[in-house]
Design a protein around this motif. Sequence first.
Motif, PDB file in Angstrom:
ATOM      1  N   UNK A 124       1.112   0.900   5.820  1.00  0.00           N
ATOM      2  CA  UNK A 124       2.431   0.286   5.839  1.00  0.00           C
ATOM      3  C   UNK A 124       2.866  -0.265   4.488  1.00  0.00           C
ATOM      4  N   UNK A 125       1.899  -0.617   3.641  1.00  0.00           N
ATOM      5  CA  UNK A 125       2.244  -1.156   2.321  1.00  0.00           C
ATOM      6  C   UNK A 125       2.957  -0.109   1.472  1.00  0.00           C
ATOM      7  N   UNK A 128       6.368   0.650   3.074  1.00  0.00           N
ATOM      8  CA  UNK A 128       7.387  -0.365   2.829  1.00  0.00           C
ATOM      9  C   UNK A 128       7.934  -0.227   1.416  1.00  0.00           C
ATOM     10  N   UNK A 131      10.160   2.797   1.365  1.00  0.00           N
ATOM     11  CA  UNK A 131      11.404   2.564   2.083  1.00  0.00           C
ATOM     12  C   UNK A 131      12.376   1.737   1.258  1.00  0.00           C
ATOM     13  N   UNK A 132      11.843   0.881   0.378  1.00  0.00           N
ATOM     14  CA  UNK A 132      12.722   0.095  -0.492  1.00  0.00           C
ATOM     15  C   UNK A 132      13.336   0.970  -1.579  1.00  0.00           C
ATOM     16  N   UNK A 133      12.700   2.112  -1.830  1.00  0.00           N
ATOM     17  CA  UNK A 133      13.174   2.986  -2.893  1.00  0.00           C
ATOM     18  C   UNK A 133      12.355   2.872  -4.162  1.00  0.00           C
ATOM     19  N   UNK A 232      -2.938  -7.263   7.918  1.00  0.00           N
ATOM     20  CA  UNK A 232      -1.753  -7.778   8.586  1.00  0.00           C
ATOM     21  C   UNK A 232      -1.803  -7.385  10.046  1.00  0.00           C
ATOM     22  N   UNK A 233      -1.210  -8.200  10.821  1.00  0.00           N
ATOM     23  CA  UNK A 233      -1.055  -7.918  12.227  1.00  0.00           C
ATOM     24  C   UNK A 233      -0.338  -6.574  12.390  1.00  0.00           C
ATOM     25  N   UNK A 234      -0.930  -5.673  13.133  1.00  0.00           N
ATOM     26  CA  UNK A 234      -0.337  -4.329  13.233  1.00  0.00           C
ATOM     27  C   UNK A 234       0.579  -4.218  14.451  1.00  0.00           C
TER      28      UNK A 234
ATOM     29  N   UNK B  45      12.554   7.705  11.164  1.00  0.00           N
ATOM     30  CA  UNK B  45      11.776   7.840   9.927  1.00  0.00           C
ATOM     31  C   UNK B  45      12.158   9.087   9.130  1.00  0.00           C
ATOM     32  N   UNK B  48      14.954   8.480   6.193  1.00  0.00           N
ATOM     33  CA  UNK B  48      14.583   7.974   4.888  1.00  0.00           C
ATOM     34  C   UNK B  48      13.370   8.737   4.357  1.00  0.00           C
ATOM     35  N   UNK B  50      10.431   9.250   5.452  1.00  0.00           N
ATOM     36  CA  UNK B  50       9.050   8.830   5.648  1.00  0.00           C
ATOM     37  C   UNK B  50       8.339   9.908   6.459  1.00  0.00           C
ATOM     38  N   UNK B  73      14.435   8.239  -4.078  1.00  0.00           N
ATOM     39  CA  UNK B  73      14.332   6.792  -4.250  1.00  0.00           C
ATOM     40  C   UNK B  73      15.706   6.118  -4.289  1.00  0.00           C
ATOM     41  N   UNK B  76      16.871   6.069  -0.679  1.00  0.00           N
ATOM     42  CA  UNK B  76      16.182   5.046   0.116  1.00  0.00           C
ATOM     43  C   UNK B  76      16.736   3.648  -0.150  1.00  0.00           C
ATOM     44  N   UNK B  77      17.270   3.439  -1.359  1.00  0.00           N
ATOM     45  CA  UNK B  77      17.853   2.126  -1.643  1.00  0.00           C
ATOM     46  C   UNK B  77      19.108   1.887  -0.811  1.00  0.00           C
ATOM     47  N   UNK B  81      15.179  -0.292   5.832  1.00  0.00           N
ATOM     48  CA  UNK B  81      14.248   0.080   6.904  1.00  0.00           C
ATOM     49  C   UNK B  81      13.394  -1.123   7.273  1.00  0.00           C
ATOM     50  N   UNK B  83      10.218  -2.394   9.662  1.00  0.00           N
ATOM     51  CA  UNK B  83       9.077  -1.823  10.381  1.00  0.00           C
ATOM     52  C   UNK B  83       8.634  -2.716  11.526  1.00  0.00           C
ATOM     53  N   UNK B  85       5.561  -3.479  12.100  1.00  0.00           N
ATOM     54  CA  UNK B  85       4.492  -4.377  11.616  1.00  0.00           C
ATOM     55  C   UNK B  85       4.936  -5.170  10.387  1.00  0.00           C
ATOM     56  N   UNK B  86       6.232  -5.300  10.181  1.00  0.00           N
ATOM     57  CA  UNK B  86       6.846  -6.066   9.072  1.00  0.00           C
ATOM     58  C   UNK B  86       6.555  -5.449   7.708  1.00  0.00           C
ATOM     59  N   UNK B  87       5.264  -5.197   7.447  1.00  0.00           N
ATOM     60  CA  UNK B  87       4.856  -4.633   6.154  1.00  0.00           C
ATOM     61  C   UNK B  87       5.369  -5.419   4.955  1.00  0.00           C
ATOM     62  N   UNK B  88       5.288  -6.743   5.055  1.00  0.00           N
ATOM     63  CA  UNK B  88       5.588  -7.542   3.867  1.00  0.00           C
ATOM     64  C   UNK B  88       4.453  -7.363   2.878  1.00  0.00           C
ATOM     65  N   UNK B 149      14.667  -8.695   3.006  1.00  0.00           N
ATOM     66  CA  UNK B 149      14.242  -7.821   1.915  1.00  0.00           C
ATOM     67  C   UNK B 149      15.058  -6.524   1.913  1.00  0.00           C
ATOM     68  N   UNK B 150      15.261  -5.979   3.101  1.00  0.00           N
ATOM     69  CA  UNK B 150      16.038  -4.740   3.196  1.00  0.00           C
ATOM     70  C   UNK B 150      17.503  -4.994   2.862  1.00  0.00           C
ATOM     71  N   UNK B 153      19.042  -5.095  -0.826  1.00  0.00           N
ATOM     72  CA  UNK B 153      19.346  -3.881  -1.579  1.00  0.00           C
ATOM     73  C   UNK B 153      20.756  -3.355  -1.267  1.00  0.00           C
TER      74      UNK B 153
END
Lengths: 234, 240
Positions: A124-125, A128, A131-133, A232-234, B45, B48, B50, B73, B76-77, B81, B83, B85-88, B149-150, B153
């Motif tokens: 996921x890292x 993510x 996905x931000x670009x 991280x919590x999945x 998915x 974008x 993925x 890229x 995608x901006x 998106x 997720x 599981x957040x994916x911070x 965060x999303x 952008x």
Amino acid sequence: MLQILKDNWLLFLIGQYPHGPVGGLAMTVFLAVLGLSLSFPVAIGLALARLSPYRWLRAPATAVVYVVRGLPLIMFIFWTYFALPLLIGHAVGGVETLLFALVVYEASYLSEIIRAGIEGLPKGQTEAAKALGLGYIPTTFNVILPQVLHNMLPSLVSQFVSTIKETSLGYVISANEVTFAASQVNNQLMTQPFEVYGLLALTYFTLCFTLTSAARWLERRLTAERGGLGVQLA
Amino acid sequence: MIRFETVEKWYGQHQVLAGVTGEVKRGEVVTLIGSSGSGKSTLIRTVTRLENVQGGKVLFEGVDVAGRSVDINRLRQRIGFVFQAFNLFPHLTAAGNITLGLERLRKMRKAAARERAMTELHRVGLADKADMLPSRLSGGQRQRVAIARALAMDPDVMLFDEPTSALDPEMVGEVLRVMKTLAQNGMTMVVVTHEIGFAREVADTVWFLDKGQIVESGPPAGVLDNAGDGRLRSFLSRTC
């Protein structure tokens, strides 16, 4: 034993300096620190190449890592000792030779630690970041590597410890580190090898044990704060 | 804004998307419902990239997202998106998660990026958590940071992949509230969700997916309340 220490402690510590080149324990630590620091960027490069989707990057990096990891360090040091002067066209000192051999050798091992760290991060890292670009460079250097290196700190310290021990092989090519200093003392005294090498052993042990203890402490601290780091919590 | 044209995808022998055709218009909120394995997450998915598709096309504003000339890229901006599981990024603070994209992609200066991050955090009600690491935040707070965060952008569309499925029940509400506000402000949204209530209340259109196909689509009242098709009816009876 105390008498030997009293007579030779300076030689053990810094070699013949200031009447000759720096050596002894100072050189050992210097070699280990510089060896590991220089091997670090090489290791990151190797790890990234090993994970690259491009075969022309992946194949040579994989070959280097496998060949080096399949050789004993002493053999690698001999290789470097004889091959490096041929390659660059002039004589190379023992310390430089040892440093070169250490950098390549450590880089191969470190790259595997880094690669495992990268592969161990949750998928996921990367997703993510994508996905931000973010492209490959910011994803790697702002998202992936900072997490990997943080998680890797304890293994880095243990790698540092083995590097310290490995510098002792420099003795065979007369790199004047602490083992070399001890053998000089031994040659002078001739009759007390147990005492001299006992002192040497004690020196290595004190240094390495301190560092391993530090690594253990570091590892406990990291696990404690890792609540949300890496996992991280999945 | 987003068009799916007979989109097909396989994982080996298993077909996850079996010719999906549909369109999301600007300003529209589309929710995708269906049992797990029906292909709804995979579908968003693909927008974008993925996930790549093996058949058909996904068009974003008329351009094939798989096209050779597409700067992925850049694309995608424009597509936010979120997720499940957040994916911070766990090594960065809440604000740091947001400023990373602004600094690296928008080339904003630190102070300006920080200011923007604070605006977004304020919008999701977390301005006071700006300097905390994700590990110190609750699940609901993490997901709201991920949304911020999303949003930072300035995306043209927001995609949500089961944004509340990993949350404890008492945290679902705070995330849905943020999403509802977003919808009311006219954001184009595609939301994969199991929250039928959210679909009913917020969505303009509901797509019910089953076995990689859109089986039913239309306004929530029509689709959800007059579930004619046997599969949708049995799905709803299991989830509601």
